[in-house]
Design an enzyme around this catalytic site. Sequence first.
Site, PDB file in Angstrom:
ATOM      1  N   SER A 162      22.735  -6.741 -34.746  1.00  0.00           N
ATOM      2  CA  SER A 162      22.553  -5.921 -35.948  1.00  0.00           C
ATOM      3  C   SER A 162      21.955  -6.738 -37.076  1.00  0.00           C
ATOM      4  O   SER A 162      22.136  -7.956 -37.143  1.00  0.00           O
ATOM      5  CB  SER A 162      23.900  -5.377 -36.418  1.00  0.00           C
ATOM      6  OG  SER A 162      24.515  -4.645 -35.404  1.00  0.00           O
TER       7      SER A 162
HETATM    8  N1  SAH Z   1      28.230  -6.985 -32.492  1.00  0.00           N
HETATM    9  C1  SAH Z   1      27.048  -7.329 -31.764  1.00  0.00           C
HETATM   10  C2  SAH Z   1      26.103  -6.153 -31.621  1.00  0.00           C
HETATM   11  C3  SAH Z   1      25.763  -5.938 -30.197  1.00  0.00           C
HETATM   12  S1  SAH Z   1      24.904  -4.474 -29.797  1.00  0.00           S
HETATM   13  C4  SAH Z   1      26.369  -8.565 -32.355  1.00  0.00           C
HETATM   14  O1  SAH Z   1      26.824  -9.062 -33.404  1.00  0.00           O
HETATM   15  O2  SAH Z   1      25.450  -9.069 -31.726  1.00  0.00           O
HETATM   16  C5  SAH Z   1      26.176  -3.497 -29.064  1.00  0.00           C
HETATM   17  C6  SAH Z   1      26.800  -4.003 -27.795  1.00  0.00           C
HETATM   18  O3  SAH Z   1      27.701  -3.000 -27.328  1.00  0.00           O
HETATM   19  C7  SAH Z   1      25.830  -4.276 -26.643  1.00  0.00           C
HETATM   20  O4  SAH Z   1      25.949  -5.609 -26.248  1.00  0.00           O
HETATM   21  C8  SAH Z   1      26.299  -3.324 -25.540  1.00  0.00           C
HETATM   22  O5  SAH Z   1      26.204  -3.860 -24.229  1.00  0.00           O
HETATM   23  C9  SAH Z   1      27.750  -3.093 -25.919  1.00  0.00           C
HETATM   24  N2  SAH Z   1      28.355  -1.865 -25.380  1.00  0.00           N
HETATM   25  C10 SAH Z   1      27.808  -0.628 -25.241  1.00  0.00           C
HETATM   26  N3  SAH Z   1      28.697   0.215 -24.697  1.00  0.00           N
HETATM   27  C11 SAH Z   1      29.853  -0.498 -24.491  1.00  0.00           C
HETATM   28  C12 SAH Z   1      31.134  -0.175 -23.948  1.00  0.00           C
HETATM   29  N4  SAH Z   1      31.440   1.042 -23.501  1.00  0.00           N
HETATM   30  N5  SAH Z   1      32.074  -1.158 -23.892  1.00  0.00           N
HETATM   31  C13 SAH Z   1      31.787  -2.426 -24.349  1.00  0.00           C
HETATM   32  N6  SAH Z   1      30.592  -2.774 -24.854  1.00  0.00           N
HETATM   33  C14 SAH Z   1      29.636  -1.829 -24.931  1.00  0.00           C
END
Ligand code: SAH
Length: 224
Positions: free
Chosen positions: A70
């Site tokens: 993000s």
């Molecule tokens: N907080 C992160 C943002 C990552 S983007 C950062 O600082 O980089 C969102 C993430 O959510 C992705 O890596 C994706 O694989 C994960 N995601 C999506 N659906 C999910 C689920 N049901 N359970 C766990 N993770 C999930």
Amino acid sequence: MIRVGQGVSWTGFELRRARMVARLRQMGITREEILDAMGTVPRHLFVEEALRSRAYDDMSLPLGLGQTISQPYTVAVMTQLLFAKRPIKTDQRILEIGTGCGYQTAILQALKIREIYSVERLHALHERAKQNLRAVRLLAQVRLVCGDGYLGLPQQAPFDGIMLTAAPKEVPLPLLQQLAIGGRMVLPLDEGGVQFLWVIDKTAEGFQETCVQQTLFVPLVNDN
Ligand code: SAH
């Protein structure tokens, strides 16, 4: 000193990080603890080498596997909302869903929260977050779990705060159940292709929901 052509030197990154913090302040981030945390964590070490020079720009960046880290403003807003009007007490239990590269997790850790759990469904990203957090020496208080975040972590509940960094189409019921009374959830909700950031407070009487602003996250995968 900024080296031309060969990327950015360490002092160059520090300068860019300080500028990022100044920008966040201008954009309305007021909590000093959060600005300090974002001024401390080396965000460039959480993105791929080729993208490091952009790590402190206010933009989201690709993590590979169709996922993104993000933009700094979004991380700051989510964190500020999670602790709004409350002291950032260290003896809290916080759950993050969607670890990705671990940057948001690192910010929570830099706030010295004693119990942080973060769930990621993609094994490759779970492993990368572990490496990233170890590299910046912020793995100690964090429990990273590879699994389906939709289900939360019932064994470790209740949580004082739950933060989703991926957008579901409806609020996952298991997560509402795992929120402590007096606890708060911050999440993006996908409402027919448009996403809004919501804050949900759990009180003894029920839930209080507040819509904050439009936002954009990757979808929360729901296999349930
Ligand atoms: N907080 C992160 C943002 C990552 S983007 C950062 O600082 O980089 C969102 C993430 O959510 C992705 O890596 C994706 O694989 C994960 N995601 C999506 N659906 C999910 C689920 N049901 N359970 C766990 N993770 C999930």
